[in-house]
Motif scaffolding. Structure first.
Motif, PDB file in Angstrom:
ATOM      1  N   PRO A  37       0.963  -1.109  -0.143  1.00 21.00           N
ATOM      2  CA  PRO A  37       0.006  -0.058  -0.055  1.00 21.00           C
ATOM      3  C   PRO A  37       0.744   1.205   0.048  1.00 21.00           C
ATOM      4  CG  PRO A  37      -0.729  -1.462   1.775  1.00 21.00           C
ATOM      5  CD  PRO A  37       0.629  -2.007   1.262  1.00 21.00           C
ATOM      6  N   ARG A  38       1.951   1.079   0.706  1.00 19.79           N
ATOM      7  CA  ARG A  38       2.761   2.198   0.910  1.00 19.79           C
ATOM      8  C   ARG A  38       3.648   2.730  -0.493  1.00 19.79           C
ATOM      9  NH1 ARG A  38       4.884   1.538   6.839  1.00 19.79           N
ATOM     10  NH2 ARG A  38       2.867   1.117   7.702  1.00 19.79           N
ATOM     11  N   LEU A  39       4.018   1.613  -1.162  1.00 19.74           N
ATOM     12  CA  LEU A  39       4.923   1.666  -2.352  1.00 19.74           C
ATOM     13  C   LEU A  39       3.744   2.343  -3.407  1.00 19.74           C
ATOM     14  CD1 LEU A  39       6.695  -1.775  -2.057  1.00 19.74           C
ATOM     15  CD2 LEU A  39       7.737   0.691  -2.188  1.00 19.74           C
ATOM     16  N   PHE A  40       2.673   1.742  -3.272  1.00 17.37           N
ATOM     17  CA  PHE A  40       1.711   2.265  -4.174  1.00 17.37           C
ATOM     18  C   PHE A  40       1.243   3.422  -4.155  1.00 17.37           C
ATOM     19  CE2 PHE A  40      -2.578   2.143  -6.221  1.00 17.37           C
ATOM     20  CZ  PHE A  40      -2.096   2.332  -7.658  1.00 17.37           C
ATOM     21  N   ALA A  41       1.009   4.091  -2.777  1.00 10.02           N
ATOM     22  CA  ALA A  41       0.636   5.356  -2.560  1.00 10.02           C
ATOM     23  C   ALA A  41       1.606   6.278  -3.034  1.00 10.02           C
ATOM     24  CB  ALA A  41       0.632   5.639  -0.967  1.00 10.02           C
ATOM     25  N   VAL A  42       3.173   6.268  -2.765  1.00  9.46           N
ATOM     26  CA  VAL A  42       4.201   6.737  -3.108  1.00  9.46           C
ATOM     27  C   VAL A  42       4.441   6.866  -4.624  1.00  9.46           C
ATOM     28  CG1 VAL A  42       6.663   7.329  -2.990  1.00  9.46           C
ATOM     29  CG2 VAL A  42       5.329   6.744  -0.992  1.00  9.46           C
ATOM     30  N   ALA A  43       4.089   5.692  -5.298  1.00 12.65           N
ATOM     31  CA  ALA A  43       4.341   5.673  -6.897  1.00 12.65           C
ATOM     32  C   ALA A  43       2.957   6.422  -7.457  1.00 12.65           C
ATOM     33  CB  ALA A  43       4.213   4.257  -7.302  1.00 12.65           C
ATOM     34  N   GLY A  44       1.916   6.528  -6.675  1.00  9.84           N
ATOM     35  CA  GLY A  44       0.559   7.210  -7.236  1.00  9.84           C
ATOM     36  C   GLY A  44       0.951   8.670  -7.278  1.00  9.84           C
ATOM     37  N   ASP A  45       1.362   9.230  -6.267  1.00 13.20           N
ATOM     38  CA  ASP A  45       1.757  10.678  -6.004  1.00 13.20           C
ATOM     39  C   ASP A  45       2.560  10.975  -4.777  1.00 13.20           C
ATOM     40  OD1 ASP A  45       1.242  13.238  -5.821  1.00 13.20           O
ATOM     41  OD2 ASP A  45      -0.764  13.194  -6.111  1.00 13.20           O
ATOM     42  N   GLU A  46       3.659  11.267  -4.883  1.00 15.19           N
ATOM     43  CA  GLU A  46       4.596  11.271  -4.035  1.00 15.19           C
ATOM     44  C   GLU A  46       4.396  12.438  -3.043  1.00 15.19           C
ATOM     45  OE1 GLU A  46       8.491  10.496  -4.988  1.00 15.19           O
ATOM     46  OE2 GLU A  46       9.372  11.899  -3.644  1.00 15.19           O
ATOM     47  N   GLU A  47       3.843  13.621  -3.733  1.00 18.82           N
ATOM     48  CA  GLU A  47       3.552  14.837  -3.034  1.00 18.82           C
ATOM     49  C   GLU A  47       2.505  14.520  -1.829  1.00 18.82           C
ATOM     50  OE1 GLU A  47       5.517  17.269  -2.508  1.00 18.82           O
ATOM     51  OE2 GLU A  47       6.769  16.230  -4.150  1.00 18.82           O
ATOM     52  N   TYR A  48       1.451  14.019  -2.538  1.00 19.48           N
ATOM     53  CA  TYR A  48       0.078  13.668  -1.479  1.00 19.48           C
ATOM     54  C   TYR A  48       0.648  12.743  -0.605  1.00 19.48           C
ATOM     55  CZ  TYR A  48      -4.417  12.154  -0.377  1.00 19.48           C
ATOM     56  OH  TYR A  48      -5.595  11.999   0.081  1.00 19.48           O
ATOM     57  N   ALA A  49       1.320  11.704  -0.795  1.00 21.37           N
ATOM     58  CA  ALA A  49       1.578  10.577   0.321  1.00 21.37           C
ATOM     59  C   ALA A  49       2.501  11.501   1.217  1.00 21.37           C
ATOM     60  CB  ALA A  49       2.656   9.622  -0.379  1.00 21.37           C
TER      61      ALA A  49
END
Ligand SMILES: [Zn+2]
Ligand SMILES: [Zn+2]
Ligand SMILES: [Zn+2]
Length: 330
Positions: A152-164
């Motif tokens: 989940p974390r890898l995907f969150a950062v991959a999707g939108d680093e700023e948002y993460a």
């Protein structure tokens, strides 16, 4: 196929191929998402220097390669965290430095050593030792476990680093984890696929699966399936055709990609007349973009201007009429 299993070295090669076929696309999907396709290649070059250190000092090359690749992974991620341009330069230094140091050291090792540069660069199924297989199995298990837990974390950062980052996630720690996973995957793959071609097995199955699927989960499943079929299939073909295993595996993945591209193109032609394209789409939907995500079959729609929008090739399609209760979101 069955007669191959009589040979110990083929059993080891097939086990190694299976491990690599699962691990490489699984880590690679996050590199594709983040447009870091070349990082794995850079680590392959550094791992070559590590192999050379092992050969010259009489250590197991797999351990020295692992140590150097992980060190380089951490270093490049720390440099990248400080700005994009310097990250590019660091990657270039890693490419050239790794291969140059590797070649110089291996030339010093002399001809009496069993080191065969080609077998590390392009993969050689017959060179997988029993020690290699045990080490690879442990490392592959670690890769799969960590990737699964961190998914989940890898995907969150991959999707939108700023948002993460805005949600308070430790983005640097996630990036370091991905870099180290990449380094370990490169080393696990060096006997089967080779250090120069391993990046292809991380990237190409994902490129193919993303053509054929819409959701992250189904893309990952398909990429791992392609990876396993191509890497085990490539080892079998390379045994019969007496070709290097790495090149054979990568040729298979490229064939799958070409077929997937053709299938996508053909399907698009057939469907072209049959779907409603969403009229206004400057905006690109993604997790956390502010529009509500609605699972729809094998993909995700986003609620936007009272319509459900789904990514389709290079444009967005309008999928369903919105539910009567849906809020207008824009
Ligand atoms: Zn839909
Ligand atoms: Zn939209
Ligand atoms: Zn469409």
């Amino acid at each position: 196929m069955l007669e191959l299993l009589q040979y110990d070295f083929m059993q080891r090669a097939l086990i190694a191929a299976l491990l690599v076929g699962v691990a490489a696309p699984m880590v690679g999907i996050f590199l594709v998402q983040r447009r870091l396709a070349l990082i794995g290649d850079g680590m392959g070059h550094v791992a070559l220097a590590g192999v050379a250190v092992g050969v010259v000092t009489g250590q197991q090359p797999v351990f020295t390669a692992l140590a150097l690749a992980v060190a380089a992974a951490v270093l490049i991620e720390l440099v990248r965290a400080r700005g994009r341009t310097s990250g590019d330069v660091a990657l270039a230094v890693m490419f050239y430095g790794g291969i140059a140091v590797g070649i110089v050291l291996l030339s010093r090792a002399g001809s009496e050593t069993p080191a065969n540069l080609d077998s590390f660069l392009f993969g050689a199924i017959t060179t997988t030792s029993p020690t290699d297989v045990r080490v690879f199995a442990v490392l592959a298990a670690v890769i799969l476990l960590v990737t699964w837990i961190m998914r989940p974390r890898l995907f969150a950062v991959a999707g939108d680093e700023e948002y993460a980052r805005a949600t308070g996630m430790n983005v640097l720690a996630v990036n370091l984890t991905l870099a180290i996973l990449t380094a370990v995957t490169v080393v696990v793959s060096m006997r089967v696929v080779g250090l120069l071609l391993i990046s292809a097995l991380m990237i190409v199955p994902n490129a193919a699966s993303q053509l054929l699927t819409r959701s992250f989960a189904s893309a990952l499943r398909l990429a791992v399936l392609i990876g396993v079929l191509c890497s085990v299939g490539g080892v079998v073909v390379s045994y019969h055709a007496e070709t290097p295993s790495g090149g054979t595996i990568v040729v298979l993945t490229v064939l799958v990609f070409v077929l997937a591209s053709f299938a996508t193109w053909a399907v698009a032609r057939v469907r072209a007349a049959r779907h409603a394209e969403s009229s206004h789409h400057a905006h690109e939907h993604r997790p956390g973009c502010g529009h509500r995500a609605v699972p729809h079959g094998d993909h995700v729609d986003y609620l936007h201007d009272g319509e459900r929008h789904a990514a389709h090739a290079d444009h967005w399609d309008r999928h369903d009429e919105p539910a009567p209760t849906a809020r207008r979101e824009s």
